[in-house]
Design a protein around this motif. Structure first.
Motif, PDB file in Angstrom:
ATOM      1  N   LEU A  49     -83.502  69.474  -8.810  1.00 40.96           N
ATOM      2  CA  LEU A  49     -84.236  69.949  -9.980  1.00 40.96           C
ATOM      3  C   LEU A  49     -83.493  71.127 -10.618  1.00 40.96           C
ATOM      4  CD1 LEU A  49     -86.874  69.729 -11.687  1.00 40.96           C
ATOM      5  CD2 LEU A  49     -87.673  71.660 -10.358  1.00 40.96           C
ATOM      6  N   PHE A  50     -83.062  72.079  -9.759  1.00 37.89           N
ATOM      7  CA  PHE A  50     -82.384  73.248 -10.310  1.00 37.89           C
ATOM      8  C   PHE A  50     -81.038  72.874 -10.899  1.00 37.89           C
ATOM      9  CE2 PHE A  50     -85.431  75.184  -7.353  1.00 37.89           C
ATOM     10  CZ  PHE A  50     -86.110  75.945  -8.283  1.00 37.89           C
ATOM     11  N   SER A  51     -80.371  71.913 -10.252  1.00 38.59           N
ATOM     12  CA  SER A  51     -79.091  71.470 -10.788  1.00 38.59           C
ATOM     13  C   SER A  51     -79.270  70.832 -12.162  1.00 38.59           C
ATOM     14  CB  SER A  51     -78.446  70.482  -9.819  1.00 38.59           C
ATOM     15  OG  SER A  51     -77.319  69.906 -10.402  1.00 38.59           O
ATOM     16  N   VAL A  52     -80.304  69.975 -12.287  1.00 37.98           N
ATOM     17  CA  VAL A  52     -80.573  69.339 -13.573  1.00 37.98           C
ATOM     18  C   VAL A  52     -80.879  70.402 -14.622  1.00 37.98           C
ATOM     19  CG1 VAL A  52     -82.193  67.891 -14.845  1.00 37.98           C
ATOM     20  CG2 VAL A  52     -81.376  67.147 -12.622  1.00 37.98           C
ATOM     21  N   LEU A  53     -81.761  71.344 -14.278  1.00 36.74           N
ATOM     22  CA  LEU A  53     -82.144  72.371 -15.248  1.00 36.74           C
ATOM     23  C   LEU A  53     -80.945  73.230 -15.636  1.00 36.74           C
ATOM     24  CD1 LEU A  53     -85.627  73.500 -13.902  1.00 36.74           C
ATOM     25  CD2 LEU A  53     -85.109  71.927 -15.764  1.00 36.74           C
ATOM     26  N   MET A  55     -77.734  72.361 -15.615  1.00 39.36           N
ATOM     27  CA  MET A  55     -76.855  71.608 -16.499  1.00 39.36           C
ATOM     28  C   MET A  55     -77.440  71.519 -17.907  1.00 39.36           C
ATOM     29  SD  MET A  55     -74.100  70.697 -15.048  1.00 39.36           S
ATOM     30  CE  MET A  55     -73.375  69.313 -15.914  1.00 39.36           C
ATOM     31  N   TRP A 273     -76.504  65.961 -24.237  1.00 37.26           N
ATOM     32  CA  TRP A 273     -77.056  67.042 -23.411  1.00 37.26           C
ATOM     33  C   TRP A 273     -78.112  67.828 -24.173  1.00 37.26           C
ATOM     34  CZ3 TRP A 273     -77.079  67.381 -18.438  1.00 37.26           C
ATOM     35  CH2 TRP A 273     -76.024  66.847 -17.694  1.00 37.26           C
ATOM     36  N   SER A 276     -81.172  65.865 -24.316  1.00 37.73           N
ATOM     37  CA  SER A 276     -81.846  65.892 -23.014  1.00 37.73           C
ATOM     38  C   SER A 276     -82.654  67.167 -22.869  1.00 37.73           C
ATOM     39  CB  SER A 276     -80.822  65.839 -21.877  1.00 37.73           C
ATOM     40  OG  SER A 276     -80.105  64.656 -21.934  1.00 37.73           O
TER      41      SER A 276
END
Lengths: 298, 325
Positions: A49-53, A55, A273, A276
């Motif tokens: 989740l943190f990686s997605v946020l 990015m 991005w 997104s």
């Protein structure tokens, strides 16, 4: 064995058995290791989740500007551009889905929760609604393609909205039913005792009392379908222009991300991005709203 | 009429009064609409089955059951088969279930068995739930730019050193089964975790106290008492997670490589039923659309069976547990 020694009687507190487990005992050690393992796995599980946020904020945030919301998607080698039409398309289709699924969903929920909860019709309906929550979203697209796109002869915002409505309906039904079930029995009995018909009881007592819960479900349903893309692939398709009619192919944020993600141009990737980020923001705002509403109820 | 049976039941001037004819008719009308609403869900499922089945009928007639075992997808020769897609669907979903199920159950145990103070557990639960809110395409995009580059060195190292094991027999050149399965695992984790947590919450606290009273360690109580007691709910969490993985489309279409082949290798590109639909449907001609409808019907049948199983297990175990406590 150490346990047996502990059972022996003792007279003064000094000789009381030590009930704490020693770390050298194998069972205790295993427990400690498993606890550490659980911590590690729980931390790993929250990394995505943190990686997605991260990015989204780094990659998407760098392109964020007002132009994105007002301009049209760029073609191949063009620079700049935005996705205003996709935002509008997503909102319009979600609105169509909401208009269709909310009334039907709440009607069905009143039947399931109030009118005849134990009937065979209600049991079947409830079961199928639960099954539908796990219904693959792409099949909603296939279904709507078969009933609307083939009949109208064109891809359209209308078809996209209907396919989203199919996905939204079970969420609305099940959460609205849960919300209505939390209304205390005595309030309903009081209304009926005053001579209300069931309908009056539902409209004047049950729906107003359960409103926050129902809204939670509706918003959750909206959040769920706003990010959907599979059902839109061949119902709404995509368009590079502003929406002018509900009967023509329509752009949506999710399809824009899908299309742009496979393009070899940096500009398009950056836009994907940014789109997104906007999409996740929309979905998260809806989610947080539903959580806040859901919490205030308790 | 029944509505007027109590016409004079209330004394004159009372604030209550029996329903008037108008109110009675409104009541009947509304009830009728509600019945329609509830029936509509059943009709919708039936209509979906009938419509997709009907569209697939020409293809069923042309390709029979050979469709399920053929490995071709050749539009120009009009030969269609979905064995590689079925294989890819089951393989990727099983892998995802293995990873996501394991993590999901651990997270559920971690959050329900007093490892964290309740407030922090709630925050953590929200974080996991938020994963479910991230749209599939965003996971796809993230997978392309984060997961694939991250696991490519590991995958290629595994292929170089232990390439004789069939699972590692190819290198990962870009999209492939493993990144797809990893992202899929992340996507089903919230489902598995949420349903397992509910199942574990349903076990009465005194069951655990009894286990502690017998002198178990915390993990003995969890693994030998709590988890077996909640086994039904956890099983349904796994089945429903599996069902979700089977139908997941966009992230897979972006990550799995859309290649029509059967391979045991974790790093080879593959194809699933849903990604086949996503990648072929928009440009398909009439004959191919029929074949795709057949594929959709197969996917529908698989997911309906899996989801019905999961939902049935869940409602049975919930009824039993809540009846007992």
């Amino acid at each position: 064995m150490s346990e047996q020694a502990a059972i022996e009687p003792f007279s003064d507190p000094e000789s009381a058995p030590d009930l704490r487990r020693s770390w050298s005992e194998r069972r205790a050690l295993r427990s400690v290791i498993l606890t550490a393992g659980a911590w590690v796995m729980a931390v790993i599980a929250s990394v995505p989740l943190f990686s997605v946020l991260y990015m989204l904020i780094v990659q998407g945030g760098s392109r964020l500007s007002l132009d994105l919301l007002t301009e049209l998607p760029p073609a191949g080698f063009e620079l700049g551009g935005g996705f205003g039409n996709a935002i509008a398309g997503t909102l319009v289709m979600v609105a169509i889905a909401a208009v269709i699924s909310i009334p039907i969903g709440i009607l069905a929920a009143t039947y399931l929760a109030e009118l005849n909860p134990d009937s065979r019709l209600a049991a079947t309906s409830r079961f199928l609604a639960k099954v539908l929550t796990g219904f693959p979203s792409i099949l909603a697209g296939v279904f709507v393609y078969a009933i609307i796109v083939l009949a109208m002869g064109t891809y359209s915002a209308l078809a996209g909205g209907v396919s989203l409505a199919v996905l939204m309906l079970p969420t609305v039904v099940l959460t609205a039913e849960e919300a209505m079930k939390t209304v205390p029995r005595r309030m309903k009995d009081a209304a009926l005792g005053m001579g209300c018909t069931r309908t009056q009881m539902i409209w004047k007592i049950v729906l107003p009392t359960a409103l926050p819960g129902i809204l939670t479900g509706v918003i959750l349903g909206v959040a769920r379908v706003a990010g959907e893309s599979a059902p839109l692939l061949f119902t709404a398709l995509f368009s590079n222009y502003w929406l002018t009619s509900l009967r023509e192919p329509t752009a949506s944020l999710s399809i824009l991300i899908y299309n742009f993600s496979s393009m070899p141009f940096d500009n398009q990737i950056e836009l994907a991005w940014a789109a997104s980020l906007v999409l996740v923001l929309i979905v998260l705002v809806f989610n947080i709203c539903s959580r806040v509403l859901g919490r205030s109820r308790i | 009429m029944a509505a007027n049976a109590f016409e004079n039941a209330a004394p004159p001037g009372a604030i209550t009064h029996p329903p008037s004819l108008n109110e009675y008719l409104t009541d009947r009308g509304f009830r009728f609409l509600a019945v329609c609403g509830a029936s509509l869900i059943i009709l919708l499922v039936a209509y979906i089955l009938w419509k997709i089945g009907g569209q697939a009928l020409p293809a069923i007639y042309n390709y029979h059951l050979g469709f399920l075992t053929s490995t071709n997808w050749n539009v120009s020769e009009q030969k269609f088969g979905i064995l590689p897609e079925t294989w890819g669907t089951l393989y990727s979903s099983l892998l995802a279930l293995l990873i996501g199920g394991f993590f999901g159950l651990t997270v559920a145990i971690f959050l329900t068995q007093d490892f964290l103070p309740p407030k922090i557990a709630l925050v953590f639960r929200t974080i996991i739930d938020m994963l479910a809110a991230i749209p599939s395409v965003v996971f796809g995009l993230w997978g392309i730019f984060v997961v694939i580059p991250a696991i490519r060195p590991i995958a290629n190292w595994l292929n170089d050193t232990v390439g004789w094991i069939p699972f590692f027999s190819t290198s990962l050149s870009g999209p492939g089964l493993m990144p797809a399965a990893l992202v899929l695992a992340i996507m089903i984790l919230p489902t598995v975790a949420a349903i397992s947590q509910d199942a574990l919450h349903l076990v009465p606290y005194r069951t655990k106290e009894a286990a502690y009273g017998m002198g178990t360690t915390r993990w003995e109580a969890i693994l030998k008492v709590m988890v077996p007691t909640a086994a039904g709910g956890i099983a349904s969490a796994m089945v429903l997670g599996f069902g979700r993985a089977l139908g997941e489309t966009m992230a897979l279409a972006m990550l799995i490589g859309n290649s029509n082949q059967i391979s045991l290798s974790l790093f080879a590109p593959a194809q699933t039923l849903a990604s086949l639909l996503a990648s072929h449907f928009p440009e398909a001609g009439q004959i191919e659309v029929q074949a795709l409808m057949y594929a959709a019907l197969v996917l529908l049948a698989i997911t309906l069976v899996v989801n019905m199983m999961g939902t049935a297990i869940l409602s049975i175990t919930q009824r039993r547990l809540s009846g007992r406590s």
